[in-house]
Scaffold this motif. Structure first.
Motif, PDB file in Angstrom:
ATOM      1  N   VAL A  70       0.843  -1.202   0.000  1.00 19.00           N
ATOM      2  CA  VAL A  70       0.000   0.000   0.000  1.00 19.00           C
ATOM      3  C   VAL A  70       0.878   1.252   0.000  1.00 19.00           C
ATOM      4  CG1 VAL A  70      -1.669   1.334   1.352  1.00 19.00           C
ATOM      5  CG2 VAL A  70      -2.016  -1.118   1.023  1.00 19.00           C
ATOM      6  N   GLY A  71       1.976   1.226   0.761  1.00 20.62           N
ATOM      7  CA  GLY A  71       2.898   2.353   0.782  1.00 20.62           C
ATOM      8  C   GLY A  71       3.532   2.613  -0.567  1.00 20.62           C
ATOM      9  N   ILE A  72       3.906   1.548  -1.267  1.00 17.16           N
ATOM     10  CA  ILE A  72       4.476   1.701  -2.614  1.00 17.16           C
ATOM     11  C   ILE A  72       3.453   2.319  -3.557  1.00 17.16           C
ATOM     12  CG2 ILE A  72       5.250   0.405  -4.659  1.00 17.16           C
ATOM     13  CD1 ILE A  72       6.612  -1.553  -2.725  1.00 17.16           C
ATOM     14  N   VAL A  73       2.225   1.804  -3.503  1.00 16.99           N
ATOM     15  CA  VAL A  73       1.169   2.318  -4.381  1.00 16.99           C
ATOM     16  C   VAL A  73       0.883   3.784  -4.082  1.00 16.99           C
ATOM     17  CG1 VAL A  73      -1.288   2.102  -4.951  1.00 16.99           C
ATOM     18  CG2 VAL A  73       0.131   0.056  -4.789  1.00 16.99           C
ATOM     19  N   MET A  74       0.763   4.129  -2.808  1.00 20.52           N
ATOM     20  CA  MET A  74       0.476   5.523  -2.448  1.00 20.52           C
ATOM     21  C   MET A  74       1.621   6.450  -2.861  1.00 20.52           C
ATOM     22  SD  MET A  74      -2.537   5.349  -1.369  1.00 20.52           S
ATOM     23  CE  MET A  74      -2.817   6.959  -0.723  1.00 20.52           C
ATOM     24  N   ALA A  76       3.776   5.906  -5.300  1.00 18.55           N
ATOM     25  CA  ALA A  76       3.782   5.980  -6.769  1.00 18.55           C
ATOM     26  C   ALA A  76       2.671   6.903  -7.264  1.00 18.55           C
ATOM     27  CB  ALA A  76       3.620   4.579  -7.360  1.00 18.55           C
ATOM     28  N   LEU A  77       1.508   6.834  -6.626  1.00 19.15           N
ATOM     29  CA  LEU A  77       0.416   7.728  -7.013  1.00 19.15           C
ATOM     30  C   LEU A  77       0.768   9.190  -6.742  1.00 19.15           C
ATOM     31  CD1 LEU A  77      -2.748   5.755  -5.836  1.00 19.15           C
ATOM     32  CD2 LEU A  77      -2.021   6.201  -8.189  1.00 19.15           C
ATOM     33  N   ALA A  78       1.394   9.453  -5.611  1.00 22.88           N
ATOM     34  CA  ALA A  78       1.795  10.830  -5.282  1.00 22.88           C
ATOM     35  C   ALA A  78       2.817  11.346  -6.294  1.00 22.88           C
ATOM     36  CB  ALA A  78       2.374  10.888  -3.873  1.00 22.88           C
ATOM     37  N   ILE A  79       3.734  10.479  -6.704  1.00 25.06           N
ATOM     38  CA  ILE A  79       4.744  10.875  -7.697  1.00 25.06           C
ATOM     39  C   ILE A  79       4.090  11.077  -9.057  1.00 25.06           C
ATOM     40  CG2 ILE A  79       6.795  10.077  -8.945  1.00 25.06           C
ATOM     41  CD1 ILE A  79       7.611   8.676  -6.254  1.00 25.06           C
ATOM     42  N   ALA A  80       3.193  10.162  -9.437  1.00 24.49           N
ATOM     43  CA  ALA A  80       2.522  10.261 -10.745  1.00 24.49           C
ATOM     44  C   ALA A  80       1.620  11.491 -10.814  1.00 24.49           C
ATOM     45  CB  ALA A  80       1.699   8.999 -11.006  1.00 24.49           C
ATOM     46  N   ALA A  81       1.025  11.878  -9.688  1.00 28.96           N
ATOM     47  CA  ALA A  81       0.149  13.044  -9.668  1.00 28.96           C
ATOM     48  C   ALA A  81       0.950  14.350  -9.546  1.00 28.96           C
ATOM     49  CB  ALA A  81      -0.838  12.940  -8.506  1.00 28.96           C
ATOM     50  N   GLU A  82       2.267  14.206  -9.487  1.00 26.69           N
ATOM     51  CA  GLU A  82       3.181  15.347  -9.392  1.00 26.69           C
ATOM     52  C   GLU A  82       2.942  16.183  -8.132  1.00 26.69           C
ATOM     53  OE1 GLU A  82       3.116  17.462 -13.118  1.00 26.69           O
ATOM     54  OE2 GLU A  82       3.872  15.740 -14.214  1.00 26.69           O
ATOM     55  N   TRP A  83       2.628  15.504  -7.032  1.00 26.89           N
ATOM     56  CA  TRP A  83       2.481  16.173  -5.747  1.00 26.89           C
ATOM     57  C   TRP A  83       3.832  16.311  -5.043  1.00 26.89           C
ATOM     58  CZ3 TRP A  83      -2.071  12.621  -3.914  1.00 26.89           C
ATOM     59  CH2 TRP A  83      -3.228  12.963  -4.616  1.00 26.89           C
ATOM     60  N   VAL A  84       4.863  15.732  -5.654  1.00 23.66           N
ATOM     61  CA  VAL A  84       6.192  15.684  -5.053  1.00 23.66           C
ATOM     62  C   VAL A  84       7.132  16.587  -5.846  1.00 23.66           C
ATOM     63  CG1 VAL A  84       8.111  14.143  -4.483  1.00 23.66           C
ATOM     64  CG2 VAL A  84       5.769  13.286  -4.361  1.00 23.66           C
ATOM     65  N   SER A  85       7.914  17.368  -5.126  1.00 21.81           N
ATOM     66  CA  SER A  85       8.891  18.241  -5.782  1.00 21.81           C
ATOM     67  C   SER A  85       9.927  17.395  -6.513  1.00 21.81           C
ATOM     68  CB  SER A  85       9.605  19.113  -4.753  1.00 21.81           C
ATOM     69  OG  SER A  85       8.672  19.931  -4.080  1.00 21.81           O
ATOM     70  N   PRO A  86      10.358  17.840  -7.678  1.00 18.41           N
ATOM     71  CA  PRO A  86      11.377  17.082  -8.427  1.00 18.41           C
ATOM     72  C   PRO A  86      12.631  16.875  -7.580  1.00 18.41           C
ATOM     73  CG  PRO A  86      10.453  18.834  -9.788  1.00 18.41           C
ATOM     74  CD  PRO A  86       9.910  19.030  -8.406  1.00 18.41           C
ATOM     75  N   GLY A  87      13.164  15.676  -7.639  1.00 19.07           N
ATOM     76  CA  GLY A  87      14.351  15.334  -6.880  1.00 19.07           C
ATOM     77  C   GLY A  87      14.052  14.649  -5.554  1.00 19.07           C
ATOM     78  N   TYR A  88      12.803  14.674  -5.114  1.00 20.00           N
ATOM     79  CA  TYR A  88      12.432  14.063  -3.828  1.00 20.00           C
ATOM     80  C   TYR A  88      11.590  12.800  -3.996  1.00 20.00           C
ATOM     81  CZ  TYR A  88      14.129  18.239  -1.515  1.00 20.00           C
ATOM     82  OH  TYR A  88      14.925  19.244  -1.058  1.00 20.00           O
ATOM     83  N   GLU A  89      11.534  12.288  -5.216  1.00 23.04           N
ATOM     84  CA  GLU A  89      10.690  11.120  -5.477  1.00 23.04           C
ATOM     85  C   GLU A  89      11.115   9.904  -4.644  1.00 23.04           C
ATOM     86  OE1 GLU A  89      12.194  12.896  -7.881  1.00 23.04           O
ATOM     87  OE2 GLU A  89      10.616  13.649  -9.196  1.00 23.04           O
TER      88      GLU A  89
END
Length: 170
Positions: A70-74, A76-89
């Motif tokens: 579930v943590g991996i999926v969440m 990955a979803l946060a990264i795919a939705a671009e909620w994460v600043s570049p470089g912090y993925e």
């Protein structure tokens, strides 16, 4: 490597005799556990603790990987939705996996504390009738010796099997 042996014993007197014989056979008391009806007086016999009586071990084995997925999926979803600043993925993915593992393990354990051990389902009828479930963790090389010792001295003891994989920490 150890194996867990299960014996159904008719009463506390027999359990005390088995307990003393196993101590003389150099089986540590910490490797012996007794499960009985709640109102049984076991006196000085080693009662099974929460880890043996509840389904906590099974819950940890289930909750940890599910929480991790579930943590991996969440993450990955946060990264795919671009909620994460570049470089912090990578940091976010590791944090969500860690959070998933912790939350999954914690929540499944909290539920399992009140659930009887699923490995002991086969013994419930005997325990309800007042018999005792005597559990012994022994090295693989002593399985036959301990089984023979109990059966030869106590013909009313019922050998109920060997669990091939005992949990590491109970």
């Amino acid at each position: 490597m150890k194996r867990r042996l299960y014996f159904i014993l008719p009463d506390v007197k027999t359990a005390r005799l088995v307990h003393n014989e196993l101590l003389l056979a150099k089986i540590p008391e910490t490797h012996m556990h007794v499960i009985a009806k709640e109102d049984s007086l076991l006196e000085d016999l080693p009662r099974a603790n929460l880890l043996q009586k509840s389904d906590v071990i099974h819950a940890i084995q289930t909750g940890l990987p599910i929480g991790g997925v579930v943590g991996i999926v969440m993450g990955a979803l946060a990264i795919a939705a671009e909620w994460v600043s570049p470089g912090y993925e990578g940091v976010v993915l590791m944090a969500t996996v860690l959070a998933g593992v912790v939350i999954g393990t914690w929540s499944s354990t909290m539920i399992a504390v009140d659930v009887p051990n699923s490995r002991h389902k086969a013994f419930e009828q005997d325990i309800d009738k007042g018999k005792l479930l005597y559990i012994v963790d022994v090295p693989v090389l002593k399985v036959d010796e301990v089984t023979a010792l109990v059966v030869s001295h106590h013909p009313n003891a019922d050998v109920r099997g060997i669990e091939p994989n005992i949990p590491v920490f109970p």
